[in-house]
Design an enzyme around this catalytic site. Structure first.
Site, mmCIF file in Angstrom:
data_model
loop_
_atom_site.group_PDB
_atom_site.id
_atom_site.type_symbol
_atom_site.label_atom_id
_atom_site.label_comp_id
_atom_site.label_asym_id
_atom_site.label_seq_id
_atom_site.Cartn_x
_atom_site.Cartn_y
_atom_site.Cartn_z
ATOM 1 N N HIS A 1 4.378 20.570 5.049
ATOM 2 C CA HIS A 1 5.129 21.211 6.120
ATOM 3 C C HIS A 1 4.436 22.433 6.693
ATOM 4 O O HIS A 1 4.964 23.082 7.571
ATOM 5 C CB HIS A 1 6.537 21.596 5.649
ATOM 6 C CG HIS A 1 7.403 20.398 5.429
ATOM 7 N ND1 HIS A 1 7.460 19.747 4.237
ATOM 8 C CD2 HIS A 1 8.218 19.717 6.267
ATOM 9 C CE1 HIS A 1 8.292 18.715 4.336
ATOM 10 N NE2 HIS A 1 8.750 18.670 5.563
ATOM 11 N N GLU B 1 6.774 7.606 14.278
ATOM 12 C CA GLU B 1 5.958 8.461 15.152
ATOM 13 C C GLU B 1 5.010 7.665 16.048
ATOM 14 O O GLU B 1 4.803 7.999 17.212
ATOM 15 C CB GLU B 1 5.157 9.463 14.304
ATOM 16 C CG GLU B 1 6.002 10.547 13.633
ATOM 17 C CD GLU B 1 6.796 10.057 12.425
ATOM 18 O OE1 GLU B 1 6.537 8.928 11.952
ATOM 19 O OE2 GLU B 1 7.683 10.790 11.949
#
Ligand SMILES: Cc1ncc(C[n+]2csc(CCOP(=O)(O)OP(=O)(O)O)c2C)c(N)n1
Ligand SMILES: [Mg+2]
Length: 781
Positions: A570, A503
């Site tokens: 999540h 990322e």
């Protein structure tokens, strides 16, 4: 400072070598004088490039117009040798001179030796990059120059692949040059960036300035086997293969070897787009790390003696005399002239820096006289080189003691305003764009949410050849939710591409590409994993425009998806953490994919970086396709009223809005009329005061989200109640309804009791009304 022309750089005449030496010598004097300026109190802090000069002469010889640098605070010699900076500018930045005419690198906003080119015209448009030597803007966190470097190199690969010859690239012939200290190579970002560059095969040439230390900690405690060259061996390519790096090791005091190495490495990297590392060893640090400490405390006598003997400038001088390039007398004469030249530059920079401050100080002293504030005046006069702050404080104190004439107060207020601007301006582009409504054909197709996004990106890629979209699973798969499905096939592997799971360098890739005129949409697969990139977003991306005082811009769009999956990693919504770290960017929180598309359309037409958090469980929700899906624009900072009501205002965003709408329905059945507002963007926040207008009507308000208590709900509340003075309109306590302190637990039950839900929102809002009229609102839950 004299610089060499492009032609003469690779031409090793006697004159050009002497000139190289003189650049290095001047640079060393600038370091020595710079340190004295700090120690005598004229500057706050100094960090200098002494001990690293000669290698940088060699790097500058191989650096060409169109090339890019992404480096760190030791690179002053390179900047001088490449003609990218002057001694006057160097000293201006040391003094924190806010005038960009004096410090064009940072306008007084960065500490010294943080270099940058001015890439923009005063109106914010790009200047030509192929005819200039370019540097991205340095940041202080060690290793943070690396992710951006990947993007700068990647842009060459894209431009070559696109066959483009424009103001940003000549068919991708440009090298992205990185510099990094040995100890900073212990950072994860360094290795992530190297791996990314090796996978991408880009013209990225990294120099490691190895002086064996990171402040006081030696390589033994920094690097496995204490040896970077050895560690890097795994990256080394087989010469017959294109895959991997070229790795070079060369001594930092050996001028001819350095020049040979750099010219050779650059020629291959430029031509073949092979990344390379030049590990420059045996460097020294004659004055220690910075002005904050002394290296005698941690270096042994043997080391200090070795550093004196192997000082690169001394060695270069010895070599030049031995080779008959110059005599000792000749060099002595040059050195005397050059020392004088540096002293003059320092004095000029100091005088230029002081001029406007001293004028203000004189005015304040006159005012203090007139106000009879003799003590304050004497105190101010005692300070040898007062800051603006000292003068303004003295005047403020005198005005508080004895309110003065309008003239003095006016002057004070005017100067306060100017000083605010001096440090606040160029926070963002200032571009305000009106909205353009979505339009629908009578027979508009009803599609899955992901298909709306897909249409929007398809339009963007077709409309603008500089748009590139990339991230994990974005290319072949078309992203995990198919927003990019089919786009790689249609636009090719360069424009829609897969990346590794990395990322931080995905964002770095975007930063570098945006600096070189591309329009990247970088995907971070889930909001929770944005944290891997948040440092680089916060330190680098969000500050680009501000920290260069308008010299650079970086219109990156980061696309991610969040909220409403279940479980600790999540379903997170750490929005306050994010919005408080990325000031300078827009943060868009669309409630559905149509709103998201309108935001992308807006952002792609603007100059500021942004984060868009799509709703994770919205991709299969049906939405009507606007006929102008590539053109309509959702303006930034303009909330939308989704449901009208008169008793209470409910403010929320993103996925939570669906639950808030359900709660509003329940509330209606219990005689509570709730107005629901979607803020649409958290940054900027409600620039038109739309929420205040609602509060004026309802006089009650609740801010609802899935963040922790005191998170983004508190941010929204502060804006409405404090910034917009909403407190004047309240009949009840303003409340926040949020997730719990802990992370959301797994499973539907874990989720239900971790986050606000329809019933908890109902109960909290109903209670507000019940307090005002218990008979009308009997207990229900
Ligand atoms: C992330 C981060 N951690 C710590 C620091 C403080 N710091 C500044 S420079 C430095 C040492 C860097 O050493 P090296 O990379 O070898 O470069 P050198 O200064 O020796 O040229 C440290 C620890 C920082 N700037 N950023
Ligand atoms: Mg070091």
């Amino acid at each position: 400072m004299a610089t060499q022309t492009k032609e003469s750089r690779t031409d090793f005449t006697r004159e050009s070598i002497v000139l190289d030496y003189r650049v290095a010598f001047r640079s060393r004097q600038a370091s020595l004088i710079g340190r004295k300026e700090v120690l005598t109190g004229k500057a706050k802090f100094g960090i200098f490039g002494d001990g690293k000069e000669v290698a940088q002469l060699a790097m500058a010889r191989a650096f060409r117009k169109g090339d890019w640098r992404s480096g760190y605070y030791r690179d002053q010699t390179f900047m001088f040798a490449a003609g990218m900076g002057t001694l006057d500018e160097f000293f201006a930045q040391l003094y924190a001179d806010p005038d960009i005419a004096h410090d064009p690198w940072s306008g007084g906003r960065s500490m010294n030796a943080h270099f940058a080119s001015r890439l923009l015209n005063p109106d914010g448009s790009w200047k030509n990059q192929v005819d200039s030597y370019n540097s991205s803007a340095d940041v202080s966190p060690t290793g943070s120059q690396m992710p951006r470097l990947v993007g700068l190199g990647w842009a060459s690969k894209l431009y070559r692949g696109f066959g483009i010859d424009n103001d940003f690239s000549h068919h991708g012939d440009e090298i992205a040059w990185g510099t990094i200290g040995n100890a900073s190579c212990a950072e994860g970002m360094f290795w992530e960036s190297l791996n990314a560059a090796g996978v991408l095969q880009i013209p990225m040439l990294v120099s490691i300035w190895d002086d064996n230390y990171g402040i006081s900690v030696s390589n033994e405690f920094q690097i496995t086997k204490s040896n970077l060259s050895e560690l890097l061996r795994g990256f080394q390519r087989d010469p017959k293969s294109k895959s991997g790096f070229d790795i070079y090791t060369v001594k930092g005091w050996d001028y001819p070897s350095l020049c040979e190495t750099y010219l050779h490495a650059a020629a291959i990297s430029r031509m073949e787009h092979v990344p390379a590392v030049v590990h420059v060893t045996e460097l020294t640090q004659p004055q220690g790390h910075s002005t904050s400490g002394s290296h005698e405390r941690y270096k042994s006598k043997e080391r200090l003696d070795w550093e004196a003997e192997f000082d690169c400038i001394r060695k270069m001088r010895e070599w030049m005399i031995a080779q008959g390039i110059a005599s000792a007398d000749e060099l002595d004469k040059h050195e005397r002239e050059d020392l004088q030249m540096v002293r003059e530059a320092q004095r000029r920079a100091w005088d230029a820096y002081r001029a406007t401050i001293d004028a203000d100080v004189r005015t304040v002293i006159d005012f203090l006289d007139r106000l009879g504030a003799m003590e304050a005046k004497n105190e101010l006069q005692k300070i040898q080189a007062p800051f603006r702050r000292d003068a303004m404080r003295a005047l403020a104190g005198a005005l508080i003691d004895a309110p003065g004439s309008d003239e003095i107060l006016d002057w004070y207020r005017q100067r306060q305003k100017e000083n605010d601007e001096r440090y606040d301006d160029h926070f963002w582009s200032g571009q305000i764009m009106p909205g353009v409504a979505a339009t629908y054909a009578d027979d508009a197709p009803v599609l899955n949410g992901f298909e709306i996004i897909n249409h929007c990106f398809d339009h963007a890629l077709r409309r603008d050849p500089t748009v590139v979209i990339f991230g994990e699973d974005v290319g072949k798969l078309g992203d995990v939710n198919q927003g990019c499905a089919g786009l790689q096939e249609k636009y090719g592997e360069l424009r829609v591409s897969d990346t590794g799971i990395r990322e931080c360098t995905i964002v770095g890739q975007a930063i570098g590409a945006a600096l070189r005129g591309l329009r990247p949409i970088a995907e971070v697969q889930y909001l929770d994993y944005l944290l891997y990139a948040i440092q680089i977003i916060s330190d680098d991306l969000a500050t680009t425009r501000w920290r260069t005082r308008g010299g650079q811009k970086c219109p990156v769009i980061i696309r991610t998806r969040g909220h409403r999956l279940e479980g600790i990693w999540h379903s997170g919504s750490p929005m306050a953490g994010i919005i408080n770290l990325v000031r300078g960017m827009s943060v868009c929180v669309p409630r559905n994919m149509t709103q998201a598309a309108g935001m992308y359309n807006r952002l792609l037409r603007g100059d500021d970086p942004a984060l868009v958090v799509e709703v994770l469980n919205g991709y299969r929700v049906k939405e009507k396709l606007p006929s102008n899906v590539g053109e309509f624009v959702v303006p930034l900072g303009v909330p939308e009223v989704l449901r009208e009501g008169s008793d209470v205002t409910l403010v929320s965003y993103g996925a939570t809005l669906r639950i808030v709408m359900e709660a509003a329905e329940l509330l209606a059945s219990a005689n509570v009329s709730a107005e629901v507002i979607d803020v649409q963007t958290l940054l900027p926040f409600d620039v038109r005061g739309i929420i205040l207008q609602s509060l004026k009507k309802t006089n009650r308000i609740a801010f609802i989200d899935e963040d922790v208590p005191g998170g983004a709900s508190a941010f929204m509340m502060r804006n409405v109640i404090d910034r917009d003075r909403g407190y004047e309109w309240l009949d009840s306590q303003p409340i926040t309804i949020t997730g719990k302190e802990h992370r959301p637990a797994y499973g539907s039950d874990g989720d239900y009791w971790s986050k606000p839900n329809r019933e908890t929102i109902f109960a909290a809002v109903y209670e507000l009304l019940r307090e005002t009229n218990p008979r009308l609102y009997p207990p229900r839950l």
